[in-house]
Design a protein around this motif. Structure first.
Motif, PDB file in Angstrom:
ATOM      1  N   TYR A  63      -5.449  -4.487  -1.670  1.00 35.21           N
ATOM      2  CA  TYR A  63      -4.517  -5.492  -1.159  1.00 35.21           C
ATOM      3  C   TYR A  63      -5.149  -6.163   0.045  1.00 35.21           C
ATOM      4  O   TYR A  63      -5.770  -5.495   0.873  1.00 35.21           O
ATOM      5  CB  TYR A  63      -3.202  -4.849  -0.714  1.00 35.21           C
ATOM      6  CG  TYR A  63      -2.257  -4.502  -1.847  1.00 35.21           C
ATOM      7  CD1 TYR A  63      -1.656  -5.508  -2.605  1.00 35.21           C
ATOM      8  CD2 TYR A  63      -1.949  -3.177  -2.138  1.00 35.21           C
ATOM      9  CE1 TYR A  63      -0.781  -5.194  -3.629  1.00 35.21           C
ATOM     10  CE2 TYR A  63      -1.071  -2.856  -3.168  1.00 35.21           C
ATOM     11  CZ  TYR A  63      -0.488  -3.871  -3.905  1.00 35.21           C
ATOM     12  OH  TYR A  63       0.380  -3.564  -4.920  1.00 35.21           O
ATOM     13  N   MET A  64      -4.992  -7.468   0.141  1.00 37.02           N
ATOM     14  CA  MET A  64      -5.426  -8.155   1.349  1.00 37.02           C
ATOM     15  C   MET A  64      -4.377  -9.167   1.775  1.00 37.02           C
ATOM     16  O   MET A  64      -3.561  -9.638   0.976  1.00 37.02           O
ATOM     17  CB  MET A  64      -6.788  -8.806   1.166  1.00 37.02           C
ATOM     18  CG  MET A  64      -6.911  -9.854   0.117  1.00 37.02           C
ATOM     19  SD  MET A  64      -8.636 -10.420  -0.040  1.00 37.02           S
ATOM     20  CE  MET A  64      -8.850 -11.303   1.515  1.00 37.02           C
ATOM     21  N   THR A 105       0.833  -1.200   0.000  1.00 44.78           N
ATOM     22  CA  THR A 105       0.000   0.000   0.000  1.00 44.78           C
ATOM     23  C   THR A 105       0.866   1.249   0.000  1.00 44.78           C
ATOM     24  O   THR A 105       0.668   2.166  -0.809  1.00 44.78           O
ATOM     25  CB  THR A 105      -0.922   0.006   1.236  1.00 44.78           C
ATOM     26  OG1 THR A 105      -1.786  -1.131   1.188  1.00 44.78           O
ATOM     27  CG2 THR A 105      -1.751   1.280   1.287  1.00 44.78           C
ATOM     28  N   ASN A 106       1.835   1.297   0.883  1.00 46.57           N
ATOM     29  CA  ASN A 106       2.699   2.472   0.990  1.00 46.57           C
ATOM     30  C   ASN A 106       3.519   2.690  -0.276  1.00 46.57           C
ATOM     31  O   ASN A 106       3.784   3.835  -0.671  1.00 46.57           O
ATOM     32  CB  ASN A 106       3.616   2.344   2.202  1.00 46.57           C
ATOM     33  CG  ASN A 106       2.853   2.451   3.512  1.00 46.57           C
ATOM     34  OD1 ASN A 106       1.752   3.002   3.563  1.00 46.57           O
ATOM     35  ND2 ASN A 106       3.425   1.922   4.579  1.00 46.57           N
ATOM     36  N   GLU A 160      -9.947   3.232   2.128  1.00 48.88           N
ATOM     37  CA  GLU A 160     -10.392   2.477   3.298  1.00 48.88           C
ATOM     38  C   GLU A 160      -9.305   1.465   3.639  1.00 48.88           C
ATOM     39  O   GLU A 160      -8.497   1.073   2.793  1.00 48.88           O
ATOM     40  CB  GLU A 160     -11.723   1.765   3.031  1.00 48.88           C
ATOM     41  CG  GLU A 160     -12.881   2.698   2.721  1.00 48.88           C
ATOM     42  CD  GLU A 160     -14.241   2.044   2.932  1.00 48.88           C
ATOM     43  OE1 GLU A 160     -14.394   1.283   3.919  1.00 48.88           O
ATOM     44  OE2 GLU A 160     -15.147   2.288   2.118  1.00 48.88           O
ATOM     45  N   GLN A 161      -9.311   1.041   4.907  1.00 47.31           N
ATOM     46  CA  GLN A 161      -8.292   0.080   5.350  1.00 47.31           C
ATOM     47  C   GLN A 161      -8.816  -0.715   6.541  1.00 47.31           C
ATOM     48  O   GLN A 161      -9.553  -0.187   7.376  1.00 47.31           O
ATOM     49  CB  GLN A 161      -7.007   0.809   5.741  1.00 47.31           C
ATOM     50  CG  GLN A 161      -5.810  -0.089   5.953  1.00 47.31           C
ATOM     51  CD  GLN A 161      -4.516   0.718   6.055  1.00 47.31           C
ATOM     52  OE1 GLN A 161      -4.247   1.328   7.083  1.00 47.31           O
ATOM     53  NE2 GLN A 161      -3.735   0.729   4.969  1.00 47.31           N
ATOM     54  N   ILE A 162      -8.450  -1.994   6.573  1.00 48.87           N
ATOM     55  CA  ILE A 162      -8.742  -2.846   7.719  1.00 48.87           C
ATOM     56  C   ILE A 162      -7.445  -3.079   8.476  1.00 48.87           C
ATOM     57  O   ILE A 162      -6.427  -3.454   7.877  1.00 48.87           O
ATOM     58  CB  ILE A 162      -9.350  -4.199   7.292  1.00 48.87           C
ATOM     59  CG1 ILE A 162     -10.676  -3.977   6.557  1.00 48.87           C
ATOM     60  CG2 ILE A 162      -9.575  -5.087   8.510  1.00 48.87           C
ATOM     61  CD1 ILE A 162     -11.286  -5.262   6.008  1.00 48.87           C
ATOM     62  N   VAL A 207      -1.780  -3.733   9.259  1.00 43.30           N
ATOM     63  CA  VAL A 207      -2.647  -3.592   8.093  1.00 43.30           C
ATOM     64  C   VAL A 207      -3.002  -4.968   7.539  1.00 43.30           C
ATOM     65  O   VAL A 207      -2.124  -5.771   7.209  1.00 43.30           O
ATOM     66  CB  VAL A 207      -1.965  -2.752   6.994  1.00 43.30           C
ATOM     67  CG1 VAL A 207      -2.851  -2.687   5.742  1.00 43.30           C
ATOM     68  CG2 VAL A 207      -1.668  -1.347   7.504  1.00 43.30           C
ATOM     69  N   LEU A 208      -4.325  -5.224   7.436  1.00 47.32           N
ATOM     70  CA  LEU A 208      -4.803  -6.493   6.884  1.00 47.32           C
ATOM     71  C   LEU A 208      -5.349  -6.327   5.471  1.00 47.32           C
ATOM     72  O   LEU A 208      -5.402  -7.293   4.711  1.00 47.32           O
ATOM     73  CB  LEU A 208      -5.905  -7.072   7.771  1.00 47.32           C
ATOM     74  CG  LEU A 208      -5.493  -7.443   9.195  1.00 47.32           C
ATOM     75  CD1 LEU A 208      -6.708  -7.912   9.982  1.00 47.32           C
ATOM     76  CD2 LEU A 208      -4.424  -8.533   9.173  1.00 47.32           C
ATOM     77  N   GLY A 209      -5.770  -5.129   5.127  1.00 48.52           N
ATOM     78  CA  GLY A 209      -6.300  -4.881   3.789  1.00 48.52           C
ATOM     79  C   GLY A 209      -6.393  -3.404   3.516  1.00 48.52           C
ATOM     80  O   GLY A 209      -6.633  -2.611   4.427  1.00 48.52           O
TER      81      GLY A 209
END
Length: 331
Positions: free
Chosen positions: A207-208, A170-171, A183-185, A191-193
């Protein structure tokens, strides 16, 4: 006075995706006969396709391989100058692979890998679909007529990749290509997603977490309808022809998109969007951060059935420990 970080607008859109299939012709039949896509070219074990509202020559390349998975993901820059700026930035990371002359449907492209090893490319020159008079729609803003076969998808929407480190990938896209986190989980800061985009959509790429730390996997590729009823229509059609529907028509909590998931003959998971959820027009958007305990349902379902174990744990190519479904433990 708060200093606002200047956004990067050098990447315009998801241009096309290559997937691998060990059952090339069956995969092509799935996308053409049932999803209404059109074959635009064949070359060297690959088939190129487009949906009827895709303006480019192709948005999908299916390449014959011994196992399913993702070949590469291509992004179009906003200009030739933007392409050069992003290449210069990517080269600083040490993850650049170099230029290729191009492929059917586009000109030269710069290839690179993400931290997890997914192959990507960025390009500017594209070939637009040259529609015949017979195929031309009376709608001047539509590239070709709505197909009369299957339940035809309208356009490419997004890709979701499984990764051993969603935060790092992600980064990378945020810092070096200008993507914005939507959005992010997370689970206690891990970070999971992530759902990230360069447009007003919630995501062109997500990404997950790959639960076993395996790198370079595909979770799913998504095409868009825009009408929720189309999902019920295509689910009915696919069910009658013995395709595996992993998740029937449903609604996500993250992104709020109306969705369903089916496994195409080569083994790859394909998502179909009945609508793309909400759009983002706020230039100062603050990412929506979910804790895993707050994510709706078992598998990010807001309205509909809970998602199966496989949705959380399996991507392509499959690894040996994914052959048997285990009791689900949310990543």
């Amino acid at each position: 006075m708060t200093i606002f970080k200047e956004p990067i607008f050098d990447v315009a859109q998801l241009a096309h995706v290559e997937i691998f299939s060990p059952k090339l012709e069956q995969s092509v039949e799935f996308f053409t006969r049932f999803l209404g896509m059109e074959v635009t070219a064949r070359s060297c074990g690959s088939v190129y396709l487009r949906a009827y509202e895709d303006f480019y020559h192709n948005t999908l390349k299916i390449t014959e391989s011994t196992q399913a998975g993702v070949g590469h993901v291509a992004w179009r820059a906003t200009s030739p100058q933007a392409l050069e700026r992003r290449v210069e930035e990517i080269e600083k990371t040490g993850l650049g692979k170099g230029w290729i002359d191009g492929d059917i449907g586009h000109g030269k492209a710069y290839q690179f890998k993400t931290p997890d090893g997914h192959l990507m490319e960025i390009l500017w020159d594209v070939e637009y679909y040259n529609v015949s008079e017979e195929q031309r729609s009376k709608l001047l803003n539509r590239p070709s007529k709505r197909p009369e076969r299957g339940v035809p998808v309208r356009r490419l929407d997004h890709i979701n990749l499984m990764t051993s480190n969603p935060g790092a990938d992600t980064n990378f896209l945020i810092d070096h290509l200008g993507f914005r986190l939507r959005e992010q989980i997370q689970d206690n800061g891990h970070v999971l997603g992530s759902w990230i985009s360069v447009s007003n959509l919630v995501h062109e790429i997500a990404y997950m977490q790959e639960p076993n730390g395996v790198k370079g996997k595909l979770h799913h590729l998504c095409y868009w309808y825009g009408i929720p009823q189309n999902l019920y229509d295509v689910a009915d059609l696919l069910k009658d022809h013995d395709y595996k529907i992993e998740v029937p028509p449903n609604k996500h909590g993250v992104s709020q998109a109306f969705c369903m998931y089916v496994i195409e003959p080569g083994g790859n998971r394909i998502e179909l969007f009945g609508d793309a959820g909400y759009i983002i027009s706020d230039p100062a958007w603050k990412p929506v951060i979910w804790e895993m305990k707050d994510v709706p349902g078992n598998g990010d379902t807001w309205i509909g059935t809970e998602f199966p174990v496989s949705w959380w744990t399996q991507g392509t190519p499959l690894t040996s420990n994914e052959a048997v479904e285990k009791e689900v433990v949310k990543p």
